[in-house]
Every structure is written in C-alpha cells, then in structure tokens.
Design a protein around this motif. Structure first.
Motif, PDB file in Angstrom:
ATOM      1  N   LEU A  68      -2.620  76.931  66.212  1.00 23.69           N
ATOM      2  CA  LEU A  68      -3.659  76.119  66.846  1.00 23.69           C
ATOM      3  C   LEU A  68      -4.647  75.571  65.823  1.00 23.69           C
ATOM      4  O   LEU A  68      -5.226  74.496  66.027  1.00 23.69           O
ATOM      5  CB  LEU A  68      -4.378  76.935  67.922  1.00 23.69           C
ATOM      6  N   SER A  69      -4.850  76.296  64.732  1.00 25.28           N
ATOM      7  CA  SER A  69      -5.720  75.780  63.667  1.00 25.28           C
ATOM      8  C   SER A  69      -5.110  74.530  63.042  1.00 25.28           C
ATOM      9  O   SER A  69      -5.804  73.549  62.751  1.00 25.28           O
ATOM     10  CB  SER A  69      -5.930  76.854  62.600  1.00 25.28           C
ATOM     11  N   ARG A  70      -3.799  74.567  62.818  1.00 26.37           N
ATOM     12  CA  ARG A  70      -3.128  73.395  62.257  1.00 26.37           C
ATOM     13  C   ARG A  70      -3.184  72.225  63.230  1.00 26.37           C
ATOM     14  O   ARG A  70      -3.344  71.056  62.818  1.00 26.37           O
ATOM     15  CB  ARG A  70      -1.667  73.745  61.940  1.00 26.37           C
ATOM     16  N   ARG A 260       9.222  71.983  50.488  1.00 26.24           N
ATOM     17  CA  ARG A 260       9.965  71.451  49.344  1.00 26.24           C
ATOM     18  C   ARG A 260      10.905  70.307  49.731  1.00 26.24           C
ATOM     19  O   ARG A 260      11.483  69.667  48.856  1.00 26.24           O
ATOM     20  CB  ARG A 260      10.787  72.563  48.683  1.00 26.24           C
ATOM     21  N   ALA A 261      11.066  70.102  51.025  1.00 27.24           N
ATOM     22  CA  ALA A 261      11.996  69.062  51.477  1.00 27.24           C
ATOM     23  C   ALA A 261      11.580  67.700  50.929  1.00 27.24           C
ATOM     24  O   ALA A 261      10.403  67.406  50.735  1.00 27.24           O
ATOM     25  CB  ALA A 261      12.034  69.019  53.002  1.00 27.24           C
ATOM     26  N   ARG A 262      12.589  66.852  50.702  1.00 27.54           N
ATOM     27  CA  ARG A 262      12.329  65.544  50.082  1.00 27.54           C
ATOM     28  C   ARG A 262      11.320  64.728  50.888  1.00 27.54           C
ATOM     29  O   ARG A 262      10.451  64.055  50.339  1.00 27.54           O
ATOM     30  CB  ARG A 262      13.642  64.774  49.963  1.00 27.54           C
ATOM     31  N   ALA A 263      11.414  64.799  52.186  1.00 28.54           N
ATOM     32  CA  ALA A 263      10.520  64.004  53.035  1.00 28.54           C
ATOM     33  C   ALA A 263       9.184  64.684  53.273  1.00 28.54           C
ATOM     34  O   ALA A 263       8.315  64.121  53.937  1.00 28.54           O
ATOM     35  CB  ALA A 263      11.197  63.713  54.369  1.00 28.54           C
ATOM     36  N   GLY A 264       8.994  65.882  52.719  1.00 28.81           N
ATOM     37  CA  GLY A 264       7.739  66.585  52.952  1.00 28.81           C
ATOM     38  C   GLY A 264       7.545  66.902  54.418  1.00 28.81           C
ATOM     39  O   GLY A 264       6.595  66.447  55.042  1.00 28.81           O
ATOM     40  N   ARG A 265       8.476  67.655  55.001  1.00 31.73           N
ATOM     41  CA  ARG A 265       8.439  67.925  56.439  1.00 31.73           C
ATOM     42  C   ARG A 265       7.168  68.688  56.803  1.00 31.73           C
ATOM     43  O   ARG A 265       6.651  69.492  56.015  1.00 31.73           O
ATOM     44  CB  ARG A 265       9.682  68.714  56.840  1.00 31.73           C
ATOM     45  N   PRO A 266       6.612  68.462  57.995  1.00 33.80           N
ATOM     46  CA  PRO A 266       5.351  69.101  58.382  1.00 33.80           C
ATOM     47  C   PRO A 266       5.489  70.623  58.464  1.00 33.80           C
ATOM     48  O   PRO A 266       6.529  71.153  58.861  1.00 33.80           O
ATOM     49  CB  PRO A 266       5.060  68.506  59.766  1.00 33.80           C
ATOM     50  N   VAL A 267       4.425  71.307  58.054  1.00 42.65           N
ATOM     51  CA  VAL A 267       4.379  72.772  58.119  1.00 42.65           C
ATOM     52  C   VAL A 267       3.076  73.172  58.798  1.00 42.65           C
ATOM     53  O   VAL A 267       2.074  72.467  58.708  1.00 42.65           O
ATOM     54  CB  VAL A 267       4.455  73.411  56.718  1.00 42.65           C
ATOM     55  N   ILE A 268       3.090  74.317  59.492  1.00 44.31           N
ATOM     56  CA  ILE A 268       1.840  74.772  60.115  1.00 44.31           C
ATOM     57  C   ILE A 268       1.003  75.587  59.151  1.00 44.31           C
ATOM     58  O   ILE A 268      -0.186  75.792  59.373  1.00 44.31           O
ATOM     59  CB  ILE A 268       2.093  75.594  61.398  1.00 44.31           C
ATOM     60  N   LEU A 269       1.623  76.067  58.065  1.00 42.51           N
ATOM     61  CA  LEU A 269       0.874  76.834  57.076  1.00 42.51           C
ATOM     62  C   LEU A 269       1.310  76.414  55.682  1.00 42.51           C
ATOM     63  O   LEU A 269       2.458  76.616  55.290  1.00 42.51           O
ATOM     64  CB  LEU A 269       1.111  78.341  57.255  1.00 42.51           C
ATOM     65  N   ASP A 270       0.374  75.819  54.961  1.00 42.89           N
ATOM     66  CA  ASP A 270       0.640  75.432  53.584  1.00 42.89           C
ATOM     67  C   ASP A 270       0.469  76.674  52.709  1.00 42.89           C
ATOM     68  O   ASP A 270      -0.656  77.120  52.440  1.00 42.89           O
ATOM     69  CB  ASP A 270      -0.342  74.335  53.164  1.00 42.89           C
ATOM     70  N   GLY A 403      -9.029  73.504  58.520  1.00 44.63           N
ATOM     71  CA  GLY A 403      -8.601  74.110  59.783  1.00 44.63           C
ATOM     72  C   GLY A 403      -7.571  75.196  59.590  1.00 44.63           C
ATOM     73  O   GLY A 403      -7.734  76.328  60.043  1.00 44.63           O
ATOM     74  N   VAL A 404      -6.476  74.867  58.889  1.00 44.29           N
ATOM     75  CA  VAL A 404      -5.420  75.854  58.724  1.00 44.29           C
ATOM     76  C   VAL A 404      -5.884  77.008  57.843  1.00 44.29           C
ATOM     77  O   VAL A 404      -5.519  78.167  58.070  1.00 44.29           O
ATOM     78  CB  VAL A 404      -4.141  75.183  58.162  1.00 44.29           C
ATOM     79  N   ALA A 405      -6.744  76.729  56.832  1.00 43.00           N
ATOM     80  CA  ALA A 405      -7.277  77.804  55.993  1.00 43.00           C
ATOM     81  C   ALA A 405      -8.183  78.718  56.807  1.00 43.00           C
ATOM     82  O   ALA A 405      -8.131  79.950  56.673  1.00 43.00           O
ATOM     83  CB  ALA A 405      -8.039  77.209  54.807  1.00 43.00           C
ATOM     84  N   SER A 406      -9.017  78.134  57.652  1.00 39.72           N
ATOM     85  CA  SER A 406      -9.897  78.933  58.509  1.00 39.72           C
ATOM     86  C   SER A 406      -9.085  79.754  59.502  1.00 39.72           C
ATOM     87  O   SER A 406      -9.414  80.906  59.783  1.00 39.72           O
ATOM     88  CB  SER A 406     -10.876  78.024  59.259  1.00 39.72           C
ATOM     89  N   GLY A 407      -8.026  79.144  60.032  1.00 33.35           N
ATOM     90  CA  GLY A 407      -7.181  79.877  60.968  1.00 33.35           C
ATOM     91  C   GLY A 407      -6.492  81.052  60.317  1.00 33.35           C
ATOM     92  O   GLY A 407      -6.417  82.143  60.883  1.00 33.35           O
TER      93      GLY A 407
END
Length: 510
Positions: A68-70, A260-270, A403-407
């Motif tokens: 939810l933070s992401r 690492r995917a070529r297209a930079g696929r979305p992630v919920i946690l970097d 947001g994701v860092a705070s989450g």
C-alpha cells in the motif's frame, strides 16, 4: 506553480493534520487492550476470540504496509492518506456496532487495512515536504506522537470504558477522523513520477510472507513454538515460519529479477534502498526501539492491575507519565545542538536506563508514584529516539521513494512490535512459572493458572498467603522483563554506532 519548498514555508497545518491522524491510529491500537474485559463480558467472547481481536489487526496492518505504501507513491500520498482515513472510520463504526465476535474481528481486519494506508503516508509526506530546520521539528513532532499516544491509549481507554462503555473506544474515532479528513485538503499532494504498473507477484509474496511471519511471532506462545502447547494436537507455528522463509526469499528473488529486467518492470519494493547505510541501520534500530516500547506497555498494565489492584484508570495514569516524558522530549529536540545520530543514541541510552530502573523499582509494596520518575526518563528517551530516527533513516532516501521507504520502515517497526510481544511475552510467562514454582511449590495448579493467564489470575486469588506469594511472583517476572528490555535497548545503543552522521539536523533550509 508553487514549488514544494515554497509550500513548506507557508504553514505547519499539514504537520498538524498528519499528527492528529497518526494519533487516532496509535491510540486506537492501545485502547482496545484496556477494553478487552468489557468486550468479553458484553459479547460473550472466548479467549480465542479475544486474542484474534488484537492479533488480526496487527497481522493485517503489517502485511499490507509495503504494497500500500508503493501504491501511495504511484497514485498520490495525500490521496492514500485520505482513503485510509475513510476505511479506518468505516471500520470503527462497524466495530462500535458489532453484535458478535465475528463482526468485531471483521471490523478489526478493515481497521488494519486503513491503518496500513495512513501510517506510512504520514512519514512519506513529512519526508517530501519539510527540509532543513523544519524537518527536524517535523520529525520531533512525529516521534512524540508515536511514543506519547501509545502511552496515553491505556489512560483514555480506561476512562472511556469505565465511564461510557467499550463501544466508545471505537466511536471516539469518528469526530476526530472527520476533522482530519477535512484537514487533508490543506496537505500538498506528492508522488513518485517513476512509479508505474503493478507488481502482482511481489504483492502476493510480500503479503503471504509478512502475514506468516507475524502470525508465527504473535501466536507462538499460544500454539507452541516447536512442539504443540497443551490443549493442541499440532502447532502451526513451524509451518508458518517455513512459509514465511520461502515466501520472503522468493519475494527477494522476484524483486531483484524484475528490477534487472531490460524494461525495468515495476516493483513494490526497491531493494536498492537497503544499500543506503542510514536506511538499513536506521530500520534495524527502529526495530529495537519498538521492541523496547512494547516491553513496557505489555507488562506494566498487567502487573499494576492484576497484582497491585490498580484500576484501569490508575494504571493508565502511571503509564501516562511515559507520554509526559515523550512530549517533553519533543519540545527539547529542536533546541538541542546535537546531530540526529547523537540524539538517537542519547534517547536509546535513556530508554535503557529508565527500563532497568523501573525493573529494579518493581516490588510487592509498590506505591502509586514509585515508577513515575523512571517512566518519565524512559519517555524522554523514547521521544529523542523516535523523533530523530525516522529523520536519520530517511535522510538519504530520494523524496520520490518516500512512500515505499516509509512503508518498509513501518513494516520493520511492526515486526519489532511482534518480536517484542513474542519474546517479552515468553520471558514474562516463563518468569511467572518459575517464580510461582519457587514460592508455592505445593500448589502447581495455581502456578499454572497464573502463568497461563500472564498474571491476570493473581487478582482472583482470595487466600491472603497465596495471594501475597503470587504478587511477589508477578513482581519477579515483571522485573525480569523490564531489565531484559533495558539490556536489549543498550544493544540498540551499540547499533547506533553503525548509523552514518548525515548531518541532516545541521543543513540550512534550501
């Protein structure tokens, strides 16, 4: 268009709105503990039902913090904060009107969802909105709210339950929440422009892994950590921990592969956030701080009410002295000419000293005011540590990832709370068992009753000799927990040596 820094200089109103919203969530989490006896009597709940009323909230809250933070980063942090308030208020109304245990538990699930939307967004907005000296003040206020409101919850809960009934523990959220919802119109919107798309595998694995881990930590004492506890033919706890390990390992691998995917696929946690030293070590320190806070709030109300015959309101007044120290610290932090790292270190040291002093002061002849000075010291420590630790942890995190860092930081704090409940609860129960065996070796049934009730059965013992022995045993066990908490907090002081000095408190406002 008005820049972010220009908006920052205009008003402290956003901080006030965020603080009050956060207060409502924190107080509600502790109010329910005081209301449990009244809820049990009114709804005819079993002990299992009551345990789920509390644990399901923590479970839902922890499981949804990161995804939810992401979502807040991607779609707007103010929007997520306001939406979370709406969900929490609807859940509070449902809880206040609940006519059965099942309905109350369902409402608590919904409250956990709302809380997981609100709490990390407060940190994310503050991190994105305030800079320079204002940032130090903003985090000082946030830290005071976290520590102080957790301690005020039992006092407010005791007053509401005694004077108005347990349902007001939930009704009280309605007027406060509606005012905060109106105030969100004055909170600037912020988001991560690079956040896009959905990471379905990441969401599923993070929710499964976090839920299984927190469930195992919360319910381990009840079902048995490895072997089944008495009354259970099998313990689900080893399976829960195995599932958590598998899901979280898979989550880490999936997130790395997607990043690492070529297209930079979305992630919920970097996961690159964990490469930032201030963030990595700040999160570990936050876990220690939360564990310590739960050490006090877990055992002291039990001991004061069950063993010392304090009313819920009297026990709440004693615990409120911790909040007094926290609020005093919130006012002192902006005036201290110390770096955030030194403030955090000083705070943890004061917490450790306060916890050990409380433990050494606990006795069967404890007076109403005996613990108050040491709880104030402990509260000042909580205020210092909680005020500047988020500031230091998020100092090197890019605002777009707030947001994701705070989450993640909030999830780790919640994990610390679950560990605190598990570890310190085990220390308490084990201490009660051994102390009762030493003092009443000829009455193992009574010792088991006191141990299994975490000390609550002491208040029901009528025989003066047995009651005195049980009170002494409860004092021994409480002392053991608080001193152990102090030792853990001293370990947290050592952990602060790994925190980098970011100098955030010394920077001029840009």
């Amino acid at each position: 268009m008005v820049s972010l820094n220009e908006r920052t200089r205009q008003s402290w109103l956003p901080l006030f709105v965020l603080g009050v919203g956060m207060s409502m969530i924190i107080i509600d989490a502790t109010i329910v503990n005081v209301a449990v006896p009244a809820i049990m009597a009114d709804l005819s709940l079993s002990a299992t039902d009551v345990e789920w009323v509390n644990s399901i909230y923590s479970l839902t809250f922890a499981a949804l913090l990161v995804p939810l933070s992401r979502t807040g980063d991607a779609h707007g942090r103010r929007r997520m904060f306001a939406s979370g308030l709406v969900v929490f208020l609807v859940a509070s109304v449902l809880a206040a009107m609940a006519g059965s245990g099942a309905l109350l538990i369902g409402a608590r699930v919904l409250q956990g969802v709302g809380a997981s939307m609100v709490v990390p967004m407060t940190l994310a907005v503050i991190n994105a909105l305030y800079v320079g000296p204002r940032r130090t003040i903003a985090f000082a206020v946030w830290g005071s709210v976290i520590g102080g409101m957790a301690a005020l919850g039992p006092l407010l809960g005791g007053w509401l339950v005694t004077g108005h009934g347990w349902r007001w523990a939930f009704w009280v959220n309605l007027p406060i929440g509606l005012l905060v919802l109106l105030g969100t119109l004055k909170v600037p919107e912020s988001k991560d422009p690079d956040a896009r798309g959905w990471d379905v595998p990441g969401v599923l694995l993070s929710v499964i892994g976090t839920s299984a881990l927190v469930f195992g930590l919360i319910e381990g004492q009840r079902y048995g950590w490895f072997a089944p506890a008495e009354g259970h033919s099998i313990s689900p706890i080893p399976f829960a921990f195995a599932l958590a390990a598998l899901a979280l390992t898979a989550f880490t691998l999936v997130e790395r592969a997607r990043a690492r995917a070529r297209a930079g696929r979305p992630v919920i946690l970097d996961l690159s956030l964990l490469a930032i030293p201030s963030f990595r070590y700040g999160c570990l320190t936050a876990m220690i701080v939360t564990l310590g806070e739960f050490g006090m709030i877990l055992v002291l109300p039990l001991f004061l009410q069950s063993a010392m015959a304090f009313t819920a309101f009297e026990a709440g007044l004693v615990i409120a002295s911790l909040a007094l120290g926290t609020f005093l610290a919130g006012g002192m932090v902006p005036k201290l000419r110390l770096t955030p790292r030194l403030i955090v270190r000083l705070g943890l040291a004061l917490e450790a000293v306060g916890a050990i002093a409380v433990g050494l002061s606990v006795s069967p002849s404890l007076g109403h005011w005996t613990l108050v000075p040491w709880l104030v010291v402990y509260g000042v420590g909580v205020g210092f540590a909680s005020a500047q630790l988020p500031n230091l942890t998020l100092a090197q995190v890019p605002p777009r990832q707030s947001g994701v860092a705070s989450g993640l930081q909030s999830a780790i704090r919640q994990l610390g709370a679950a560990i605190g409940i598990a570890v310190l609860g085990s220390v308490l129960v084990t201490g009660l068992g051994s102390a009762m065996a030493d003092r009443l070796p000829a009455d193992p049934a009574l010792g088991k009753a006191v141990r299994d009730s975490a000390g609550a059965a002491v208040a029901m013992i009528k025989d003066p000799v047995r009651h005195a022995a049980a009170v002494a045993a409860a004092a021994d066990a409480t002392r053991r927990v608080t001193v152990f908490t102090g030792i853990v907090l001293f370990g947290g002081v050592g952990l602060t040596l790994l925190l980098p000095d970011t100098g955030v408190g010394r920077r001029e406002e840009e």
